[in-house]
Design an enzyme around this catalytic site. Structure first.
Site, short mmCIF file in Angstrom:
data_model
loop_
_atom_site.label_atom_id
_atom_site.label_comp_id
_atom_site.label_asym_id
_atom_site.label_seq_id
_atom_site.Cartn_x
_atom_site.Cartn_y
_atom_site.Cartn_z
N SER A 8 0.80 -1.23 0.00
CA SER A 8 0.00 0.00 0.00
C SER A 8 0.84 1.27 0.00
O SER A 8 0.32 2.35 -0.30
CB SER A 8 -0.94 0.01 1.21
OG SER A 8 -0.22 0.16 2.42
N LYS A 55 0.72 4.71 6.84
CA LYS A 55 0.14 5.52 5.76
C LYS A 55 0.77 6.90 5.78
O LYS A 55 1.50 7.28 6.70
CB LYS A 55 -1.39 5.67 5.94
CG LYS A 55 -2.16 4.37 6.03
CD LYS A 55 -2.18 3.58 4.73
CE LYS A 55 -2.95 2.27 4.91
NZ LYS A 55 -2.87 1.43 3.69
#
Length: 241
Positions: free
Chosen positions: A78, A123
């Site tokens: 990701s 993230k």
């Protein structure tokens, strides 16, 4: 005639004073006490001094991991292409202590329990408390507080900023986070209807990822990109197309 030898000045200066002798004896006694303590501990532990040294090193590493730096292994794609599956990063747990707060562009590790899932996630911060984050403008760019952000420096090649449109205002004390590999990232966009609206409480942030340390060929310092430098503070956004 007095035939007794008189002490010279040199003889007097060379003799230790009473206080010097006491200090030297005290220091020696202290050193012997420390040595005796180490010897006593070593005699109680199988393996002696080698085992004791290893235990002290393990204790130091435990304290370091608990309060200062924590290793984190990248579990998914990701955050590619900057962070690849299997990379080990060091998370700076002191980055947001002593009054500091996450900033746009930081890569953070956070506890997603109750928001993303029962695990830690990594993230990039795109919006902080008070920011309005919109996708997308007429050129397909994400806007933060009315300012388009050029994410080409870290976005995964071939990815668009987002295939999912959104227009959110980040509540105070929370973060809006996205993965760099947008087409392979479950992030704030996918949890807009979940408890918390996809926002991450700042209190659940473990720390900031500052270094890739493994593999050695990929080792580097992680810097905050300049893409967010021109984003105005929340509440001072102008009208930008």
């Amino acid at each position: 005639m007095d035939t007794e030898a008189q002490p010279t000045e040199r003889d007097r200066s060379s003799r230790p004073s009473a206080s010097e002798g006491t200090t030297s004896e005290a220091a020696g006694s202290e050193d012997r006490s420390r040595f005796a303590l180490v010897s006593r501990l070593s005699s109680w532990i199988p393996g002696g001094r080698i085992t004791l040294t290893l235990l002290v090193c393990l204790l130091f590493l435990l304290l370091l991991s608990t309060f200062v730096l924590r290793p984190f292994q990248i579990p998914s794609g990701s955050m590619e292409q900057g962070l690849r599956i299997g990379d080990r990063v060091l998370v700076n747990k002191l980055a947001y202590r002593f009054g500091a707060v996450p900033q746009r562009g930081d890569i953070v590790v956070f506890d997603g329990t109750g928001y993303f899932g029962h695990a830690d996630y990594i993230k990039r911060v795109v919006g902080v408390g008070g920011d309005r984050v919109v996708c997308c403008d007429r050129e397909g760019r994400i806007q933060v507080n009315g300012r388009p952000v050029d994410e080409s420096g870290f976005l995964h090649p071939g990815d668009s900023p987002s295939a999912v449109p959104f227009d959110v205002v980040v509540p105070g004390g929370t973060l809006f986070v996205l993965g760099d590999h947008r087409s392979d990232s479950s992030d704030s966009r996918d949890h807009l209807g979940s408890p918390g609206g996809g926002m991450i409480p700042v209190g659940d942030v473990v720390g900031r990822a500052d270094w890739i340390v493994w593999p050695f060929g990929h080792a580097t310092r992680l810097h905050r990109p300049d893409a967010y430098a021109r984003v105005p503070a929340a509440g001072r956004a102008g009208a930008h197309g």
